[in-house]
Design a protein around this motif. Structure first.
Motif, PDB file in Angstrom:
ATOM      1  N   LEU A 181      -0.963  76.364  97.563  1.00 22.67           N
ATOM      2  CA  LEU A 181      -1.616  77.666  97.386  1.00 22.67           C
ATOM      3  C   LEU A 181      -0.599  78.735  96.998  1.00 22.67           C
ATOM      4  CD1 LEU A 181      -4.131  79.428  97.588  1.00 22.67           C
ATOM      5  CD2 LEU A 181      -3.654  79.708 100.031  1.00 22.67           C
ATOM      6  N   ARG A 182       0.532  78.760  97.689  1.00 21.36           N
ATOM      7  CA  ARG A 182       1.544  79.782  97.410  1.00 21.36           C
ATOM      8  C   ARG A 182       2.070  79.682  95.983  1.00 21.36           C
ATOM      9  NH1 ARG A 182       7.128  78.609  99.949  1.00 21.36           N
ATOM     10  NH2 ARG A 182       7.092  77.264  98.104  1.00 21.36           N
ATOM     11  N   ASN A 183       2.411  78.478  95.569  1.00 27.03           N
ATOM     12  CA  ASN A 183       2.979  78.308  94.228  1.00 27.03           C
ATOM     13  C   ASN A 183       1.945  78.551  93.138  1.00 27.03           C
ATOM     14  OD1 ASN A 183       5.496  77.696  95.277  1.00 27.03           O
ATOM     15  ND2 ASN A 183       5.155  75.488  95.250  1.00 27.03           N
ATOM     16  N   THR A 184       0.680  78.207  93.400  1.00 24.65           N
ATOM     17  CA  THR A 184      -0.370  78.489  92.427  1.00 24.65           C
ATOM     18  C   THR A 184      -0.558  79.993  92.259  1.00 24.65           C
ATOM     19  OG1 THR A 184      -1.506  76.417  92.977  1.00 24.65           O
ATOM     20  CG2 THR A 184      -2.792  78.114  91.859  1.00 24.65           C
ATOM     21  N   ILE A 185      -0.534  80.727  93.379  1.00 27.77           N
ATOM     22  CA  ILE A 185      -0.675  82.183  93.304  1.00 27.77           C
ATOM     23  C   ILE A 185       0.500  82.803  92.560  1.00 27.77           C
ATOM     24  CG2 ILE A 185      -0.697  84.300  94.691  1.00 27.77           C
ATOM     25  CD1 ILE A 185      -2.310  82.754  96.781  1.00 27.77           C
ATOM     26  N   LEU A 186       1.702  82.302  92.809  1.00 26.58           N
ATOM     27  CA  LEU A 186       2.872  82.806  92.078  1.00 26.58           C
ATOM     28  C   LEU A 186       2.719  82.576  90.580  1.00 26.58           C
ATOM     29  CD1 LEU A 186       5.807  81.644  94.402  1.00 26.58           C
ATOM     30  CD2 LEU A 186       5.143  83.999  93.904  1.00 26.58           C
ATOM     31  N   ASN A 187       2.248  81.396  90.207  1.00 27.22           N
ATOM     32  CA  ASN A 187       2.037  81.109  88.787  1.00 27.22           C
ATOM     33  C   ASN A 187       0.969  82.017  88.190  1.00 27.22           C
ATOM     34  OD1 ASN A 187       3.960  79.112  88.667  1.00 27.22           O
ATOM     35  ND2 ASN A 187       2.534  77.452  89.066  1.00 27.22           N
ATOM     36  N   LEU A 188      -0.092  82.270  88.958  1.00 32.33           N
ATOM     37  CA  LEU A 188      -1.149  83.163  88.470  1.00 32.33           C
ATOM     38  C   LEU A 188      -0.608  84.566  88.210  1.00 32.33           C
ATOM     39  CD1 LEU A 188      -4.266  82.177  90.603  1.00 32.33           C
ATOM     40  CD2 LEU A 188      -4.037  82.034  88.119  1.00 32.33           C
ATOM     41  N   LEU A 189       0.251  85.047  89.096  1.00 25.91           N
ATOM     42  CA  LEU A 189       0.839  86.369  88.897  1.00 25.91           C
ATOM     43  C   LEU A 189       1.733  86.379  87.659  1.00 25.91           C
ATOM     44  CD1 LEU A 189       1.766  87.302  92.581  1.00 25.91           C
ATOM     45  CD2 LEU A 189      -0.078  88.256  91.197  1.00 25.91           C
TER      46      LEU A 189
ATOM     47  N   THR B  15      -8.655  82.345  75.934  1.00 22.37           N
ATOM     48  CA  THR B  15      -7.737  81.263  76.281  1.00 22.37           C
ATOM     49  C   THR B  15      -6.679  81.695  77.281  1.00 22.37           C
ATOM     50  OG1 THR B  15      -6.408  81.713  74.291  1.00 22.37           O
ATOM     51  CG2 THR B  15      -8.085  79.987  74.147  1.00 22.37           C
ATOM     52  N   LYS B  16      -6.545  82.998  77.507  1.00 23.35           N
ATOM     53  CA  LYS B  16      -5.657  83.434  78.577  1.00 23.35           C
ATOM     54  C   LYS B  16      -6.165  82.959  79.934  1.00 23.35           C
ATOM     55  CE  LYS B  16      -2.752  85.620  75.989  1.00 23.35           C
ATOM     56  NZ  LYS B  16      -1.442  84.983  75.702  1.00 23.35           N
ATOM     57  N   LEU B  17      -7.456  82.606  80.013  1.00 25.31           N
ATOM     58  CA  LEU B  17      -7.985  82.061  81.258  1.00 25.31           C
ATOM     59  C   LEU B  17      -7.375  80.705  81.585  1.00 25.31           C
ATOM     60  CD1 LEU B  17     -11.774  82.991  80.984  1.00 25.31           C
ATOM     61  CD2 LEU B  17     -10.054  84.045  82.455  1.00 25.31           C
ATOM     62  N   TRP B  18      -6.726  80.094  80.603  1.00 25.09           N
ATOM     63  CA  TRP B  18      -6.015  78.843  80.883  1.00 25.09           C
ATOM     64  C   TRP B  18      -4.892  79.042  81.887  1.00 25.09           C
ATOM     65  CZ3 TRP B  18      -5.913  77.224  75.074  1.00 25.09           C
ATOM     66  CH2 TRP B  18      -7.041  76.447  74.788  1.00 25.09           C
ATOM     67  N   ILE B  19      -4.522  80.300  82.138  1.00 25.19           N
ATOM     68  CA  ILE B  19      -3.499  80.521  83.155  1.00 25.19           C
ATOM     69  C   ILE B  19      -3.969  80.026  84.522  1.00 25.19           C
ATOM     70  CG2 ILE B  19      -2.600  82.536  81.925  1.00 25.19           C
ATOM     71  CD1 ILE B  19      -3.898  84.293  84.061  1.00 25.19           C
ATOM     72  N   ILE B  20      -5.278  80.000  84.746  1.00 26.38           N
ATOM     73  CA  ILE B  20      -5.778  79.575  86.062  1.00 26.38           C
ATOM     74  C   ILE B  20      -5.601  78.068  86.245  1.00 26.38           C
ATOM     75  CG2 ILE B  20      -7.787  79.496  87.592  1.00 26.38           C
ATOM     76  CD1 ILE B  20      -8.739  82.086  86.288  1.00 26.38           C
ATOM     77  N   PRO B  21      -6.142  77.206  85.339  1.00 22.87           N
ATOM     78  CA  PRO B  21      -5.828  75.780  85.503  1.00 22.87           C
ATOM     79  C   PRO B  21      -4.352  75.483  85.288  1.00 22.87           C
ATOM     80  CG  PRO B  21      -6.993  76.157  83.434  1.00 22.87           C
ATOM     81  CD  PRO B  21      -7.080  77.429  84.219  1.00 22.87           C
ATOM     82  N   GLY B  22      -3.700  76.260  84.403  1.00 23.62           N
ATOM     83  CA  GLY B  22      -2.264  76.027  84.177  1.00 23.62           C
ATOM     84  C   GLY B  22      -1.439  76.300  85.416  1.00 23.62           C
ATOM     85  N   ALA B  23      -1.755  77.382  86.127  1.00 24.54           N
ATOM     86  CA  ALA B  23      -1.040  77.692  87.361  1.00 24.54           C
ATOM     87  C   ALA B  23      -1.233  76.596  88.398  1.00 24.54           C
ATOM     88  CB  ALA B  23      -1.527  79.032  87.910  1.00 24.54           C
ATOM     89  N   LEU B  24      -2.427  76.021  88.420  1.00 23.46           N
ATOM     90  CA  LEU B  24      -2.730  74.966  89.390  1.00 23.46           C
ATOM     91  C   LEU B  24      -2.088  73.636  89.009  1.00 23.46           C
ATOM     92  CD1 LEU B  24      -4.302  74.001  91.887  1.00 23.46           C
ATOM     93  CD2 LEU B  24      -6.295  73.691  90.408  1.00 23.46           C
ATOM     94  N   THR B  25      -2.208  73.231  87.744  1.00 23.40           N
ATOM     95  CA  THR B  25      -1.713  71.910  87.347  1.00 23.40           C
ATOM     96  C   THR B  25      -0.184  71.835  87.332  1.00 23.40           C
ATOM     97  OG1 THR B  25      -1.927  72.547  85.004  1.00 23.40           O
ATOM     98  CG2 THR B  25      -3.766  71.342  86.013  1.00 23.40           C
TER      99      THR B  25
END
Length: 479
Positions: free
Chosen positions: A3-11, A265-275
């Motif tokens: 969760l922490r690393n995904t949130i960091l990637n989202l930011l 396509t900027k919404l790809w940041i959400i799956p990208g942050a997770l994957t």
């Protein structure tokens, strides 16, 4: 940690998106629609050429994670430097090719306002190619060390600079593409230096010896080969549409297509942050905990759907007023149908990131690579026919058809990789995911009036209910 690393990637990914929303209208106003269309091509070329590392960046992350887990300290420095040297050579070749092919590439585009300026801009960006490719390798080192704080501390200003740099040029200098390209090149060099410093601090073993080990070339290339196929072919299909539109229509049509494309396509940041975080986790869990991997996979799918469905439904239903307020009503008249198609399609496509990542983590990159190779020619033909006949809207329709087929096939391949029936790998209520996306798109096509607004609100509420239902059904399912 997930969760922490995904949130960091989202930011790190998300803040530049907010800046893009504010800067793109100003750039269109300063450069004009034609020149802004060419600027989107510059962004596309730089993003695509940054992937020409033959999969070595991701292969380095995978192999370095194994060596660190096993405590093989003596192998870390040779592995790291061999990969970086290979990537530096590949980046240099990419830069030379980009500079040499600049006149030919610009010549393929229709109605370019200043071909010489476009060629100079392309050659300016060619100087950035070695630094861009090397940066992907250095980022791979940081990912293997789970140094996502450092990654996003660097990613955030780099992402902001992608949009603020061009804006500074048109405000304080001149609306010239070649000047913008040189500023973007400077930003890429500074980004490379920052990643090099962070990687050296995160992996001190790198400084013990600098050696190219030929015996490591084959394992790195073997691991990265099929990763490279997907990493090159899949983004190629994502960027080729702009060049086809430029060849069959005009630079202005590129802007009408690329602007909603950049937005959605900027919404790809959400799956990208997770994957990005899931990739090493899947790799480790698949070794000994297959059942836990499937549960992690299902959680990722249902959570991603619940997060994206309200956003994509709003974009699809209110495409025209969004674009009219953001850019202007005239621009919205051309781009709204494109944004509606993208809004429905991006939800479906984002879900494919999870099985794609799992397949690569399981060493089945060959299957995803072959799938993308099989898609490219039919897609290119469909794209050419539809964009030639219907312009930007036709290109968007071709994109939607491709990603729908690709997402379905990727889930099938993932089930085969896990050696399980496809139904066993999917969250409960999965059938509602594509149905809700297509329903929102269908409602968006009705005439804009009071009835349309009522249907839109009802559809949005239904989408929220479906997302909540899918997520809760899976969370309460027996493990």
């Amino acid at each position: 940690m997930l969760l922490r690393n995904t949130i960091l990637n989202l930011l790190g990914f998300g803040a530049p998106l907010l800046v893009a929303v504010g800067t793109i209208p100003a750039l269109i106003g300063a450069l004009g629609v034609d020149r802004f269309g060419l600027l989107t091509l510059v962004w596309a070329v730089v993003s695509y050429f940054g992937l020409l590392d033959l999969g070595l960046g991701r292969a380095l992350t995978q192999q370095l994670s194994v060596e660190l887990a096993r405590g093989r300290e003596a192998r870390i420095a040779p592995l790291t430097w061999t990969a970086l040297m290979l990537m530096g050579a590949l980046g240099s070749v990419a830069g030379v090719l980009m500079a040499m092919l600049a006149p030919w590439g610009v010549g393929l585009l229709a109605a370019v306002p200043d071909p010489e300026e476009a060629i100079r801009a392309t050659r300016a960006m060619a100087w950035a190619m070695p630094f861009i490719v090397l940066t992907s390798g250095l980022r791979g080192i940081l990912e293997a060390r789970h140094a996502f704080v450092a990654i996003n501390v660097i990613r955030l200003p780099m992402g902001l600079f992608t949009f603020l740099g061009p804006l500074a040029v048109v405000v304080w200098a001149a609306p010239r593409l070649d000047l913008i390209a040189w500023v973007l090149t400077l930003g890429r060099v500074l980004g490379f230096l920052a990643h090099a410093w962070a990687a050296a601090r995160s992996l001190p073993q790198m400084g013990r010896t600098i050696r190219f080990e030929q015996a490591l070339v084959a394992p790195l290339c073997s691991a990265g080969g099929w990763l490279a196929v997907s990493n090159v072919v899949s983004p190629l299909m994502g960027y080729i549409d702009r060049f086809v539109i430029g060849a069959t229509a005009s630079a202005a049509a590129i802007a009408y297509y690329a602007t909603p494309n950049e937005l959605v396509t900027k919404l790809w940041i959400i799956p990208g942050a997770l994957t990005t975080v899931l990739f090493p986790l899947f790799t480790a869990e698949l070794l000994d905990h297959r059942a836990r991997t499937v549960m992690l996979f299902k959680n990722a799918i249902s959570g991603l759907f619940a997060a994206l469905i309200p956003i994509t439904t709003v974009i699809t239903l209110f495409a025209e007023p969004i674009l009219a307020h953001w850019i202007n009503p005239g621009f919205a008249a051309h781009s709204a149908p494109v944004l509606q198609i993208f809004g429905a399609g991006i939800l479906i496509n984002s879900l494919a990131h999870i099985p794609f990542t799992l397949a690569q983590s399981a060493g089945a990159a060959r299957r995803t690579g072959l799938l993308h190779c099989a898609e490219i020619l039919p897609y290119a033909l469909l794209l050419w026919v539809l964009s030639d006949r219907y312009g930007a809207t036709g290109a968007a329709a071709a994109w939607f058809i491709r990603i729908a087929v690709d997402t379905t096939a990727t889930f099938v391949l993932c089930a085969k990789t896990l050696d399980m029936p496809m139904a066993a790998t999917l969250p409960r209520g999965f059938v509602w995911m594509p149905v809700s996306a297509v329903a929102a798109w269908a409602v968006s096509l009705t005439p804009w009036n009071t009835l349309h607004l009522g249907w839109s609100v009802a559809t949005l509420l239904a989408a929220l209910a479906i997302g909540r239902h899918v997520y809760r059904q899976h969370r309460t399912a027996p493990t």
